[in-house]
Design an enzyme around this catalytic site. Structure first.
Site, PDB file in Angstrom:
ATOM      1  N   GLU A  15     -13.663  -8.903  -8.148  1.00 37.17           N
ATOM      2  CA  GLU A  15     -13.835  -8.630  -6.437  1.00 37.17           C
ATOM      3  C   GLU A  15     -15.352  -7.895  -6.026  1.00 37.17           C
ATOM      4  O   GLU A  15     -15.756  -7.789  -5.062  1.00 37.17           O
ATOM      5  CB  GLU A  15     -12.337  -7.986  -6.131  1.00 37.17           C
ATOM      6  CG  GLU A  15     -12.089  -7.310  -6.139  1.00 37.17           C
ATOM      7  CD  GLU A  15     -10.748  -6.366  -5.074  1.00 37.17           C
ATOM      8  OE1 GLU A  15     -10.869  -5.618  -4.305  1.00 37.17           O
ATOM      9  OE2 GLU A  15      -9.573  -6.585  -5.856  1.00 37.17           O
ATOM     10  N   GLU A  26      -6.990 -15.122  -1.470  1.00 42.83           N
ATOM     11  CA  GLU A  26      -5.501 -14.081  -1.080  1.00 42.83           C
ATOM     12  C   GLU A  26      -5.040 -14.204   0.391  1.00 42.83           C
ATOM     13  O   GLU A  26      -6.267 -14.494   0.842  1.00 42.83           O
ATOM     14  CB  GLU A  26      -6.856 -12.899  -1.464  1.00 42.83           C
ATOM     15  CG  GLU A  26      -5.571 -12.201  -1.220  1.00 42.83           C
ATOM     16  CD  GLU A  26      -6.503 -10.272  -1.653  1.00 42.83           C
ATOM     17  OE1 GLU A  26      -5.717  -8.914  -2.109  1.00 42.83           O
ATOM     18  OE2 GLU A  26      -7.650 -10.582  -1.926  1.00 42.83           O
ATOM     19  N   SER A  27      -4.599 -13.940   0.400  1.00 46.41           N
ATOM     20  CA  SER A  27      -3.689 -13.724   1.954  1.00 46.41           C
ATOM     21  C   SER A  27      -3.368 -12.456   2.438  1.00 46.41           C
ATOM     22  O   SER A  27      -2.493 -11.731   1.517  1.00 46.41           O
ATOM     23  CB  SER A  27      -2.341 -14.764   2.237  1.00 46.41           C
ATOM     24  OG  SER A  27      -2.148 -14.178   3.616  1.00 46.41           O
ATOM     25  N   TYR A  28      -3.486 -11.641   3.668  1.00 47.02           N
ATOM     26  CA  TYR A  28      -3.317 -10.435   4.162  1.00 47.02           C
ATOM     27  C   TYR A  28      -2.292 -10.686   5.444  1.00 47.02           C
ATOM     28  O   TYR A  28      -2.788 -10.089   6.118  1.00 47.02           O
ATOM     29  CB  TYR A  28      -4.515  -9.372   4.568  1.00 47.02           C
ATOM     30  CG  TYR A  28      -5.037  -8.871   2.914  1.00 47.02           C
ATOM     31  CD1 TYR A  28      -4.509  -7.943   1.880  1.00 47.02           C
ATOM     32  CD2 TYR A  28      -6.164  -9.495   2.753  1.00 47.02           C
ATOM     33  CE1 TYR A  28      -5.048  -7.431   1.504  1.00 47.02           C
ATOM     34  CE2 TYR A  28      -7.528  -9.151   1.409  1.00 47.02           C
ATOM     35  CZ  TYR A  28      -6.006  -7.620   1.060  1.00 47.02           C
ATOM     36  OH  TYR A  28      -7.087  -7.437  -0.043  1.00 47.02           O
ATOM     37  N   HIS A  50     -11.164 -12.384  -3.760  1.00 50.18           N
ATOM     38  CA  HIS A  50     -10.605 -11.667  -2.513  1.00 50.18           C
ATOM     39  C   HIS A  50     -11.322 -11.859  -1.585  1.00 50.18           C
ATOM     40  O   HIS A  50     -11.787 -13.056  -1.261  1.00 50.18           O
ATOM     41  CB  HIS A  50     -11.685 -10.830  -3.558  1.00 50.18           C
ATOM     42  CG  HIS A  50     -11.441  -8.977  -2.576  1.00 50.18           C
ATOM     43  ND1 HIS A  50     -12.111  -8.865  -1.251  1.00 50.18           N
ATOM     44  CD2 HIS A  50     -10.258  -8.146  -2.413  1.00 50.18           C
ATOM     45  CE1 HIS A  50     -12.137  -8.176  -1.086  1.00 50.18           C
ATOM     46  NE2 HIS A  50     -11.289  -7.417  -1.296  1.00 50.18           N
ATOM     47  N   TYR A  65       0.501  -1.356   0.309  1.00 51.30           N
ATOM     48  CA  TYR A  65       0.323   0.398  -0.065  1.00 51.30           C
ATOM     49  C   TYR A  65       1.314   1.356  -0.318  1.00 51.30           C
ATOM     50  O   TYR A  65       2.130   1.871   0.240  1.00 51.30           O
ATOM     51  CB  TYR A  65      -0.908  -0.033   1.807  1.00 51.30           C
ATOM     52  CG  TYR A  65      -1.980  -1.131   0.933  1.00 51.30           C
ATOM     53  CD1 TYR A  65      -3.354  -0.305   0.781  1.00 51.30           C
ATOM     54  CD2 TYR A  65      -2.261  -2.015   1.904  1.00 51.30           C
ATOM     55  CE1 TYR A  65      -4.408  -1.635   0.595  1.00 51.30           C
ATOM     56  CE2 TYR A  65      -2.971  -3.472   1.016  1.00 51.30           C
ATOM     57  CZ  TYR A  65      -4.147  -2.495   0.975  1.00 51.30           C
ATOM     58  OH  TYR A  65      -4.992  -3.488   0.923  1.00 51.30           O
ATOM     59  N   MET A  78       0.756  -5.814  -5.046  1.00 50.97           N
ATOM     60  CA  MET A  78       1.996  -4.497  -4.609  1.00 50.97           C
ATOM     61  C   MET A  78       0.115  -3.309  -5.247  1.00 50.97           C
ATOM     62  O   MET A  78      -0.395  -3.528  -6.198  1.00 50.97           O
ATOM     63  CB  MET A  78       2.561  -4.199  -4.838  1.00 50.97           C
ATOM     64  CG  MET A  78       2.522  -3.810  -6.477  1.00 50.97           C
ATOM     65  SD  MET A  78       4.494  -3.032  -6.750  1.00 50.97           S
ATOM     66  CE  MET A  78       4.408  -1.697  -6.736  1.00 50.97           C
ATOM     67  N   LYS A  79      -0.143  -2.733  -4.193  1.00 47.71           N
ATOM     68  CA  LYS A  79      -0.780  -1.534  -5.547  1.00 47.71           C
ATOM     69  C   LYS A  79      -0.426  -0.002  -6.180  1.00 47.71           C
ATOM     70  O   LYS A  79       1.213  -0.057  -5.919  1.00 47.71           O
ATOM     71  CB  LYS A  79      -1.610  -0.366  -4.414  1.00 47.71           C
ATOM     72  CG  LYS A  79      -2.627  -1.310  -3.168  1.00 47.71           C
ATOM     73  CD  LYS A  79      -3.715  -1.553  -3.444  1.00 47.71           C
ATOM     74  CE  LYS A  79      -4.158  -2.604  -2.563  1.00 47.71           C
ATOM     75  NZ  LYS A  79      -5.454  -3.229  -2.858  1.00 47.71           N
ATOM     76  N   ASP A 120      -2.174  -4.231  -8.299  1.00 41.15           N
ATOM     77  CA  ASP A 120      -3.142  -4.072  -7.924  1.00 41.15           C
ATOM     78  C   ASP A 120      -4.087  -2.113  -8.088  1.00 41.15           C
ATOM     79  O   ASP A 120      -3.493  -1.260  -7.329  1.00 41.15           O
ATOM     80  CB  ASP A 120      -4.075  -4.906  -6.901  1.00 41.15           C
ATOM     81  CG  ASP A 120      -5.505  -4.524  -6.362  1.00 41.15           C
ATOM     82  OD1 ASP A 120      -6.109  -3.997  -7.490  1.00 41.15           O
ATOM     83  OD2 ASP A 120      -6.078  -4.775  -5.351  1.00 41.15           O
ATOM     84  N   GLU A 132      -4.586  -5.660 -11.944  1.00 39.85           N
ATOM     85  CA  GLU A 132      -6.298  -5.995 -11.233  1.00 39.85           C
ATOM     86  C   GLU A 132      -6.951  -4.876 -11.325  1.00 39.85           C
ATOM     87  O   GLU A 132      -6.260  -4.211 -11.054  1.00 39.85           O
ATOM     88  CB  GLU A 132      -5.827  -7.336  -9.906  1.00 39.85           C
ATOM     89  CG  GLU A 132      -6.355  -7.313  -8.937  1.00 39.85           C
ATOM     90  CD  GLU A 132      -6.211  -7.429  -7.256  1.00 39.85           C
ATOM     91  OE1 GLU A 132      -7.219  -7.655  -6.292  1.00 39.85           O
ATOM     92  OE2 GLU A 132      -5.093  -8.353  -7.783  1.00 39.85           O
TER      93      GLU A 132
END
Length: 274
Positions: free
Chosen positions: A150, A226-228, A207, A40, A67-68, A98, A124
């Site tokens: 998503e 997905e994983s955070y 998502h 982010y 990554m964004k 993304d 994405e």
């Protein structure tokens, strides 16, 4: 979600086995591909900070990271992408980017031309989720993989994406989130529609990065989840004792979804219940 958790607990089975027996072939995957989402923008966040974040994901066992982009100018975003690819031993196929739906068509095409040589894992959520023409036009010009969906919640939206969004079943990914898309019953309808249009369940990677989708991915033999690892705590991520190895995570035999195995989240749920 709560009812499926309860039903599988009544039968004393982990949710993925319960779902596989009822909606799958009875032989669920015993591990699921996962990628680490992060990258982010943040005030004063440097390229070194971004690289350190991605190295942390690799240290946790992830081979693929996300990554964004789109929150800075193209030149700056390309520097950020190249900095992360350096951490990935120069392998752009291990990096997804993304956009969070912010590009108009001209910007989407400009970025597509610039990032195509990197051979990224995917590009994405490029524009408005309902702008199927934008997505189809990008797919005509960008030969790399695209991921989206998503923010589509219904069978009708997902069907229109397949009909009009230009997605290619040999490389692109559908990211409809079962927890957001009117629940598992609607997601099962979406899966049936995709099969009838020639799509494999392996082209679906939900998502969200939560335990519910992880069970669904294993039960329905999806392409991953997905994983955070560092975001949205305590809800994001999987069981406390989950081990990620080469971007795959196994599932436990805990009955239900297994919220009890994520101590910080379970503590919040107990506090809300009391």
């Amino acid at each position: 979600m709560a009812l499926f958790d309860l039903a599988s607990k009544i039968e004393g089975k982990p949710l993925y086995r319960y779902l596989s027996e009822r909606y799958g072939d009875g032989q669920p995957d015993d591990s699921v591909f996962v990628y680490a989402a992060g990258g982010y923008y943040a005030p004063a966040k440097t390229l070194t900070d971004l690289q350190d974040e991605m190295r942390g994901f690799l240290d946790l066992g992830y081979d693929v990271v996300k990554m964004k982009i789109g929150g800075a100018g193209l030149a700056e975003d390309l520097r950020r992408i190249e900095a992360v690819i350096d951490v990935l031993d120069g392998d752009g196929s291990r990096l997804a980017v993304d956009v969070n739906g912010r590009f108009d068509l001209n910007t989407a095409l400009e970025y597509g031309r610039a990032i195509e040589p990197y051979g990224l894992f995917w590009y994405e959520e490029i524009g408005d989720p309902l702008d199927y023409h934008l997505n189809a036009t990008v797919a005509e010009h960008y030969t790399g993989a695209i991921a989206t969906g998503e923010n589509l919640f219904s069978l009708q939206d997902a069907r229109n994406l397949i009909r009009y969004g230009g997605l290619r079943p040999d490389r692109d990914t559908i990211q409809v989130d079962p927890a957001l898309s009117y629940g598992l019953v609607e997601y099962l309808r979406i899966q049936d529609m995709l099969r009838r249009h020639g799509w494999s369940s392996r082209r679906c990677i939900p998502h969200g990065g939560h335990q519910f989708s992880l069970h669904i991915a294993a039960a329905l033999k999806l392409g991953g989840n997905e994983s955070y690892p560092g975001e949205f705590q305590p809800t994001g991520g999987f069981a406390d004792d989950a081990v990620v190895e080469k971007s795959r995570v196994g599932l436990t035999d805990t009955p239900g979804i297994g919220f009890e195995t994520k101590a910080a989240f379970h503590k919040v749920l107990r506090a809300l219940h009391s």
